[in-house]
Scaffold this motif. Structure first.
Motif, short mmCIF file in Angstrom:
data_model
loop_
_atom_site.label_atom_id
_atom_site.label_comp_id
_atom_site.label_asym_id
_atom_site.label_seq_id
_atom_site.Cartn_x
_atom_site.Cartn_y
_atom_site.Cartn_z
N ARG A 39 2.57 17.40 -102.93
CA ARG A 39 3.43 18.25 -103.77
C ARG A 39 4.07 19.40 -103.01
NH1 ARG A 39 -0.89 17.10 -107.06
NH2 ARG A 39 -1.70 16.34 -105.09
N THR A 40 3.34 20.01 -102.08
CA THR A 40 3.92 21.16 -101.38
C THR A 40 5.13 20.72 -100.55
OG1 THR A 40 1.74 22.18 -101.30
CG2 THR A 40 3.40 23.08 -99.83
N ARG B 149 2.58 24.09 -92.52
CA ARG B 149 1.19 23.88 -93.00
C ARG B 149 0.35 23.48 -91.80
NH1 ARG B 149 -1.05 20.62 -98.11
NH2 ARG B 149 -0.39 22.60 -98.97
N HIS C 161 -2.25 30.41 -99.17
CA HIS C 161 -1.25 29.42 -99.57
C HIS C 161 -0.33 30.18 -100.55
CE1 HIS C 161 0.67 25.78 -100.59
NE2 HIS C 161 -0.35 25.04 -100.98
N GLN D 48 1.75 28.59 -103.35
CA GLN D 48 0.89 28.08 -104.43
C GLN D 48 0.46 29.26 -105.31
OE1 GLN D 48 -0.32 24.78 -105.05
NE2 GLN D 48 -1.20 25.63 -106.93
N ARG E 83 -7.82 28.07 -99.83
CA ARG E 83 -6.72 29.00 -99.58
C ARG E 83 -5.96 29.27 -100.89
NH1 ARG E 83 -4.41 24.43 -95.61
NH2 ARG E 83 -3.72 22.87 -97.09
N VAL E 84 -6.03 28.30 -101.81
CA VAL E 84 -5.38 28.48 -103.11
C VAL E 84 -6.05 29.66 -103.85
CG1 VAL E 84 -5.00 27.41 -105.38
CG2 VAL E 84 -4.77 26.04 -103.30
N ARG F 252 -10.18 22.05 -106.12
CA ARG F 252 -10.63 20.78 -105.55
C ARG F 252 -11.82 21.02 -104.61
NH1 ARG F 252 -9.58 17.71 -100.93
NH2 ARG F 252 -8.23 19.35 -100.10
N GLN G 1 -13.20 20.62 -101.38
CA GLN G 1 -12.50 20.32 -100.12
C GLN G 1 -13.48 19.67 -99.14
OE1 GLN G 1 -9.44 22.86 -99.02
NE2 GLN G 1 -8.88 22.85 -101.17
N PRO H 216 -4.70 23.03 -108.78
CA PRO H 216 -3.60 22.97 -107.81
C PRO H 216 -3.24 21.55 -107.37
CG PRO H 216 -5.63 23.65 -106.72
CD PRO H 216 -5.92 23.60 -108.20
N GLY H 217 -4.17 20.59 -107.62
CA GLY H 217 -3.98 19.24 -107.12
C GLY H 217 -4.21 19.22 -105.61
N PRO H 218 -4.54 18.09 -105.05
CA PRO H 218 -4.87 16.84 -105.73
C PRO H 218 -6.22 16.92 -106.45
CG PRO H 218 -5.15 16.64 -103.33
CD PRO H 218 -4.60 17.99 -103.58
C1 NCD Z 1 -3.91 22.55 -102.08
C2 NCD Z 1 -3.87 22.75 -100.60
O1 NCD Z 1 -3.48 21.86 -99.85
O2 NCD Z 1 -4.20 23.84 -100.21
N1 NCD Z 1 -3.02 21.61 -102.56
C3 NCD Z 1 -1.78 22.08 -102.83
O3 NCD Z 1 -1.08 22.57 -101.97
N2 NCD Z 1 -1.38 22.02 -104.11
C4 NCD Z 1 -5.23 22.43 -102.65
C5 NCD Z 1 -6.14 21.39 -102.12
O4 NCD Z 1 -5.86 20.67 -101.18
O5 NCD Z 1 -7.21 21.31 -102.69
#
Ligand code: NCD
Length: 329
Positions: free
Chosen positions: A75-76, A125, A153, A156, A187-188, A241, A243, A281-283
């Motif tokens: 998505r980002t 990223r 992030h 986000q 980071r979210v 999520r 991680q 935030p997904g995924p």
């Molecule tokens: C997040 C990320 O990559 O930091 N995803 C995102 O950008 N929406 C969250 C995650 O990976 O859990």
């Protein structure tokens, strides 16, 4: 950058871009409240544009952007690309897997190569915390942090705030949100903490002790004893999520146990205010940090977050490009 663009950007930036060197967006830590609110206002304008089919602008015509992704993203990355197209930027993307970093080129050398092709802005990223600030110190291009390790992030964080602004009719003060799960690697969560704090929102975090960073209270949040305590009477919940790619062995007893104690499910959602919203935030790991019924339920604003991501990235790209244009004059 062609001078017509420079002038257009400088004119269009009145009020919002008062700071002379805002060509980077590295994090939300320390961002002034007024600047945050102005960015959200601008992003809301783009959200309205996205809701009008087929509409685009020429605000970034003549600006060249590279989306440099050294970690996976759906998505980002796609939303940066769509935001760039909406504003008529010239944009390219690459991912580390198919670039020369796979041949041993350093991060800085790779980005210097990109910059030499007259790229004005990079959205980057990377798996290392601090990668975006490191590049900002060494490049002339503006750097937008699209996620650096477990650090921040910021886009986000902004899209989360925009989603809450819509859910809460623009009123942040006095609201409460529960942020749940793997705070240590998120980071979210970190960007959300900084943004929510600036806007006066109370944050309660809940999660396994092994996934809760020591001293997290210093970021202005309170640590709840249970998920129920964090969600009781809240105006929103954000499930994070797990991680697993950033985790050492042994931080988690079992996924089943995690889902039972910290999964956001229908029973727990009923503890919140009747109009409270559910975010992620997904995924998503369905059935682990969030139940499918909640993810797809009527309180879920998870897909709104995604749409808002495009809007926020439009606002951020324009802000950074305007700051660059200001420097070039
Ligand atoms: C997040 C990320 O990559 O930091 N995803 C995102 O950008 N929406 C969250 C995650 O990976 O859990």
């Amino acid at each position: 950058m062609p001078s017509a663009t420079v002038e257009t950007l400088a004119r269009g930036s009145a009020g919002l871009f008062l700071y002379p060197d805002r060509r980077h967006l590295l994090g939300l830590e320390g961002i002034p409240r007024d600047e945050l609110l102005a960015l959200l206002e601008e992003a809301q304008r783009y959200r309205a544009m996205l809701d009008r089919p087929g509409e685009s602008t020429r605000e970034l015509a003549g600006v060249t952007v590279c989306n440099a992704f050294f970690e996976n993203s759906t998505r980002t990355r796609v939303s940066f690309e769509l935001a760039e197209q909406r504003l008529s930027a010239t944009a390219v993307s690459f991912s580390a897997a198919d670039s020369s970093t796979a041949k041993g080129e350093t991060l800085l050398d790779t980005l210097r190569v990109i910059q030499s092709m007259r790229v004005d802005l990079v959205a980057v990223r990377h798996g290392s915390s601090g990668a975006a600030s490191f590049l900002a110190r060494h490049l002339e291009a503006g750097v937008i942090n699209a996620g650096d390790g477990a650090h921040e992030h910021p886009t986000q964080g902004l899209l989360d705030l925009l989603t809450l602004r819509q859910a809460w009719n623009g009123r942040f003060e006095g609201r409460r949100i529960a942020i749940v799960g793997d705070v240590a690697h998120s980071r979210v969560a970190r960007s959300a903490f900084h943004g929510l704090r600036a806007l006066g929102v109370k944050v309660a975090v809940a999660g396994p002790a092994t996934l809760m960073p020591r001293g997290v209270e210093r970021l202005g949040v309170s640590v709840a004893a249970s998920l129920e305590e964090a969600m009781e009477g809240a105006d929103a919940v954000m499930a994070l999520r797990l991680q697993r790619e950033r985790m050492e062995q042994g931080l988690l007893a079992s996924l089943g146990e995690y889902a039972r104690v910290f999964g956001v499910n229908e029973r727990r959602v009923r503890l919140m205010k009747p109009d409270a919203v559910v975010m992620h935030p997904g995924p998503m790991n369905r059935g682990i940090e969030i139940s499918p019924a909640v993810a797809d339920g009527e309180r879920s604003v998870i897909l709104d977050q995604v749409t808002n991501g495009v809007a926020v990235r439009c606002a951020v790209l324009l802000r950074c490009a305007a700051a660059l244009a200001g420097r070039a004059r």
